[in-house]
Design a protein around this motif. Structure first.
Motif, PDB file in Angstrom:
ATOM      1  N   ALA A 107       0.867  -1.007   0.050  1.00 61.12           N
ATOM      2  CA  ALA A 107       0.035   0.086   0.052  1.00 61.12           C
ATOM      3  C   ALA A 107       0.683   1.336   0.084  1.00 61.12           C
ATOM      4  O   ALA A 107       1.796   1.424   0.814  1.00 61.12           O
ATOM      5  CB  ALA A 107      -0.943   0.005   1.243  1.00 61.12           C
ATOM      6  N   GLY A 108       0.679   2.247  -0.926  1.00 59.50           N
ATOM      7  CA  GLY A 108       1.330   3.333  -1.113  1.00 59.50           C
ATOM      8  C   GLY A 108       2.715   3.225  -1.919  1.00 59.50           C
ATOM      9  O   GLY A 108       3.306   4.239  -2.287  1.00 59.50           O
ATOM     10  N   ASN A 109       2.952   2.054  -2.288  1.00 59.41           N
ATOM     11  CA  ASN A 109       3.974   1.796  -3.170  1.00 59.41           C
ATOM     12  C   ASN A 109       5.386   2.501  -2.712  1.00 59.41           C
ATOM     13  O   ASN A 109       6.245   2.795  -3.840  1.00 59.41           O
ATOM     14  CB  ASN A 109       3.794   2.053  -4.563  1.00 59.41           C
ATOM     15  CG  ASN A 109       4.298   1.135  -5.507  1.00 59.41           C
ATOM     16  OD1 ASN A 109       4.353   0.097  -5.426  1.00 59.41           O
ATOM     17  ND2 ASN A 109       4.579   1.719  -6.780  1.00 59.41           N
ATOM     18  N   LEU A 110       5.625   2.574  -1.406  1.00 60.84           N
ATOM     19  CA  LEU A 110       6.599   2.976  -0.726  1.00 60.84           C
ATOM     20  C   LEU A 110       6.938   4.477  -1.106  1.00 60.84           C
ATOM     21  O   LEU A 110       8.313   5.037  -1.008  1.00 60.84           O
ATOM     22  CB  LEU A 110       7.940   2.204  -1.168  1.00 60.84           C
ATOM     23  CG  LEU A 110       7.827   0.564  -0.839  1.00 60.84           C
ATOM     24  CD1 LEU A 110       9.285  -0.089  -1.263  1.00 60.84           C
ATOM     25  CD2 LEU A 110       7.868   0.596   0.808  1.00 60.84           C
ATOM     26  N   ALA A 111       6.002   5.155  -1.494  1.00 57.44           N
ATOM     27  CA  ALA A 111       6.253   6.579  -2.054  1.00 57.44           C
ATOM     28  C   ALA A 111       6.927   7.427  -1.076  1.00 57.44           C
ATOM     29  O   ALA A 111       6.353   7.254   0.142  1.00 57.44           O
ATOM     30  CB  ALA A 111       4.748   7.244  -2.492  1.00 57.44           C
ATOM     31  N   GLU A 118       7.060  -5.067   6.921  1.00 53.00           N
ATOM     32  CA  GLU A 118       6.884  -6.106   5.792  1.00 53.00           C
ATOM     33  C   GLU A 118       6.207  -5.561   4.643  1.00 53.00           C
ATOM     34  O   GLU A 118       5.182  -4.643   4.671  1.00 53.00           O
ATOM     35  CB  GLU A 118       5.998  -7.345   6.428  1.00 53.00           C
ATOM     36  CG  GLU A 118       4.773  -6.779   6.661  1.00 53.00           C
ATOM     37  CD  GLU A 118       4.493  -6.808   8.387  1.00 53.00           C
ATOM     38  OE1 GLU A 118       3.442  -7.062   8.670  1.00 53.00           O
ATOM     39  OE2 GLU A 118       5.445  -6.127   8.731  1.00 53.00           O
ATOM     40  N   TYR A 119       6.995  -5.812   3.540  1.00 47.61           N
ATOM     41  CA  TYR A 119       6.185  -5.686   2.203  1.00 47.61           C
ATOM     42  C   TYR A 119       6.665  -6.217   1.080  1.00 47.61           C
ATOM     43  O   TYR A 119       7.789  -6.927   1.190  1.00 47.61           O
ATOM     44  CB  TYR A 119       6.241  -4.031   2.167  1.00 47.61           C
ATOM     45  CG  TYR A 119       7.701  -3.337   2.078  1.00 47.61           C
ATOM     46  CD1 TYR A 119       8.475  -3.461   1.201  1.00 47.61           C
ATOM     47  CD2 TYR A 119       7.824  -2.679   3.244  1.00 47.61           C
ATOM     48  CE1 TYR A 119       9.574  -2.996   1.352  1.00 47.61           C
ATOM     49  CE2 TYR A 119       9.319  -2.165   3.453  1.00 47.61           C
ATOM     50  CZ  TYR A 119      10.047  -2.141   2.644  1.00 47.61           C
ATOM     51  OH  TYR A 119      11.411  -1.551   2.735  1.00 47.61           O
ATOM     52  N   ARG A 120       6.105  -6.223   0.111  1.00 46.05           N
ATOM     53  CA  ARG A 120       6.417  -7.038  -1.346  1.00 46.05           C
ATOM     54  C   ARG A 120       6.112  -6.078  -2.256  1.00 46.05           C
ATOM     55  O   ARG A 120       4.833  -5.866  -2.705  1.00 46.05           O
ATOM     56  CB  ARG A 120       5.614  -8.393  -1.542  1.00 46.05           C
ATOM     57  CG  ARG A 120       6.408  -9.079  -2.456  1.00 46.05           C
ATOM     58  CD  ARG A 120       5.623 -10.439  -2.601  1.00 46.05           C
ATOM     59  NE  ARG A 120       4.169 -10.196  -3.090  1.00 46.05           N
ATOM     60  CZ  ARG A 120       3.328 -11.062  -3.132  1.00 46.05           C
ATOM     61  NH1 ARG A 120       3.547 -12.301  -2.818  1.00 46.05           N
ATOM     62  NH2 ARG A 120       1.839 -10.890  -3.631  1.00 46.05           N
ATOM     63  N   CYS A 121       6.787  -5.328  -2.949  1.00 44.40           N
ATOM     64  CA  CYS A 121       6.595  -4.230  -3.845  1.00 44.40           C
ATOM     65  C   CYS A 121       7.108  -4.499  -5.270  1.00 44.40           C
ATOM     66  O   CYS A 121       8.448  -5.027  -5.306  1.00 44.40           O
ATOM     67  CB  CYS A 121       7.015  -3.084  -3.218  1.00 44.40           C
ATOM     68  SG  CYS A 121       6.475  -2.384  -1.647  1.00 44.40           S
ATOM     69  N   THR A 122       6.694  -4.019  -6.113  1.00 48.99           N
ATOM     70  CA  THR A 122       7.272  -4.051  -7.777  1.00 48.99           C
ATOM     71  C   THR A 122       7.087  -2.423  -7.908  1.00 48.99           C
ATOM     72  O   THR A 122       6.041  -2.058  -8.227  1.00 48.99           O
ATOM     73  CB  THR A 122       6.498  -4.979  -8.576  1.00 48.99           C
ATOM     74  OG1 THR A 122       6.307  -6.264  -8.139  1.00 48.99           O
ATOM     75  CG2 THR A 122       7.000  -4.864 -10.013  1.00 48.99           C
ATOM     76  N   ILE A 123       8.160  -1.862  -8.274  1.00 50.32           N
ATOM     77  CA  ILE A 123       8.392  -0.614  -8.778  1.00 50.32           C
ATOM     78  C   ILE A 123       8.862  -0.275 -10.022  1.00 50.32           C
ATOM     79  O   ILE A 123       9.865  -0.795 -10.372  1.00 50.32           O
ATOM     80  CB  ILE A 123       8.988   0.178  -7.525  1.00 50.32           C
ATOM     81  CG1 ILE A 123       8.255   0.182  -6.169  1.00 50.32           C
ATOM     82  CG2 ILE A 123       9.381   1.904  -8.152  1.00 50.32           C
ATOM     83  CD1 ILE A 123       8.983   1.032  -5.208  1.00 50.32           C
ATOM     84  N   THR A 124       8.162   0.480 -10.881  1.00 55.14           N
ATOM     85  CA  THR A 124       8.831   0.706 -12.183  1.00 55.14           C
ATOM     86  C   THR A 124       9.343   2.231 -12.171  1.00 55.14           C
ATOM     87  O   THR A 124       8.505   3.146 -11.876  1.00 55.14           O
ATOM     88  CB  THR A 124       7.695   0.467 -13.277  1.00 55.14           C
ATOM     89  OG1 THR A 124       7.317  -0.899 -13.318  1.00 55.14           O
ATOM     90  CG2 THR A 124       8.394   0.799 -14.701  1.00 55.14           C
TER      91      THR A 124
END
Length: 340
Positions: free
Chosen positions: A166-170, A196-202
């Motif tokens: 949530a928030g995409n680590l912004a 804890e998180y699992r993110c895919t960032i472009t």
């Protein structure tokens, strides 16, 4: 040592007692107060069985891509490490690992702990290393795939979800680092924030290239395991996809303070700590289908260009490349992240 870890990034607490003590932990030898008593722990268990009365040192390699000894301008530990793999078809390829700690470590550690050390910008240090690594073919010292293990991170916005982003680590420190990294770094194992998180960032690199990266974090105290399976093209050696899963662990066997409740008995138990990785062979993209066989790498090249012979051991599950940071539930929670 008994956890079968291959590499570890240094974290801020590694510097609590200074560089000299951290080097002793890596290389072995007794504390100034001896190997017994409050400062020691003899006899020490050995990975192959048996014990020793002299602390043997770490059976894994610390990495410090962005921590430099000020007097020599050389990294305190190797800036990177490589591991070589071989498929049944005879194809060999290399995976590279960078290990970093947050640049602001001196602001959260006692001054004596960081005396004589310089902590560099994380992205700049990683990019500097990669700019000096060979990129010719599939040579042993020319990794086709890079993983950054870093003691810096971010948070989900709102209530955290085990495999959420949530928030995409912004706005986080790790997002800023990811945006500025060399495009060759496609997988980031982050830490520090106990989240804890699992993110895919472009993101778009400075050269205009669009880069998709996987970023994981595994909470703290062995409560979560980040289990990442990498798929490698067996013709080019390039990373095709990364399938991550944050897995809740079983802490029920741990001693608990009054009122503290553990996870249900029967869940797989946490085995590692954040910032450490266990390396197993990657899954190869079939062209045709191939499998990996264990291979002891012939050498590792550190950040100063020196080649030296490690004692790494391949461990179990020969079709998996697990980049594990603290434990396991069904793989149905895993989802593939295509990297580019």
């Amino acid at each position: 040592n008994l956890m079968n870890v291959d590499f570890a990034s240094v974290g801020n607490h590694e510097f609590d007692k200074g560089a000299a003590e951290l080097l002793r932990i890596q290389n072995g030898g007794c504390h100034a107060d001896g190997c017994t008593g409050p400062a020691g722990g003899a006899p020490y268990a050995l990975p192959g069985g048996g014990t020793t009365d002299v602390y043997p040192g770490a059976d894994f390699q610390y990495l410090s891509t962005n921590v430099v000894t000020t007097a020599t301008d050389e990294t305190l530990f190797p800036a990177y490490a490589t591991k070589r793999f071989k498929s049944d078809s005879g194809k060999k390829f290399t995976i590279g690992f960078l290990g970093e700690v947050l640049e602001s470590t001196p602001t959260i550690v006692t001054p004596t702990g960081v005396a004589g050390l310089t902590f560099q910008d994380e992205a700049d240090a990683a990019n500097n290393v990669l700019s000096n690594v060979k990129t010719v073919g599939n040579a042993e010292d020319s990794p086709d795939t890079w993983v950054l293990v870093i003691h810096e991170g971010g948070f989900q916005s709102g209530a955290a979800v085990l495999n959420g982003c949530a928030g995409n680590l912004a706005g986080s420190a790790i997002e800023d680092i990811a945006k500025r990294l060399d495009p060759r770094v496609k997988v980031i194992i982050s830490a520090h924030t106990h989240a804890e998180y699992r993110c895919t960032i472009t993101t778009t690199s400075s050269t205009g290239e669009t880069v998709t990266r996987l970023i994981t974090s595994a909470s703290s105290f062995g409560r979560i395991l980040s289990d990442v399976t990498l798929t490698i093209d067996d013709k080019t050696g390039q990373l095709v996809a990364a399938a991550p899963a944050n897995l809740a662990g079983d802490n029920a066997a741990n001693a608990k303070a009054p009122g503290v409740r553990g996870q249900p008995v029967g869940w797989p138990r946490a085995a590692l700590t954040a910032g450490m990785v266990v390396v197993r062979p990657p899954v190869l993209r079939p062209r045709p289908a191939v499998a990996l066989s264990p291979l002891v790498p012939r050498r590792r090249v550190d950040g100063h260009g020196r080649a030296w012979h490690p004692s790494w051991r391949m461990r179990g599950q020969p079709l998996r490349h697990d980049v594990r940071t603290p434990c396991a539930t069904p793989d149905s929670r895993r989802s593939g992240a295509v990297v580019s």
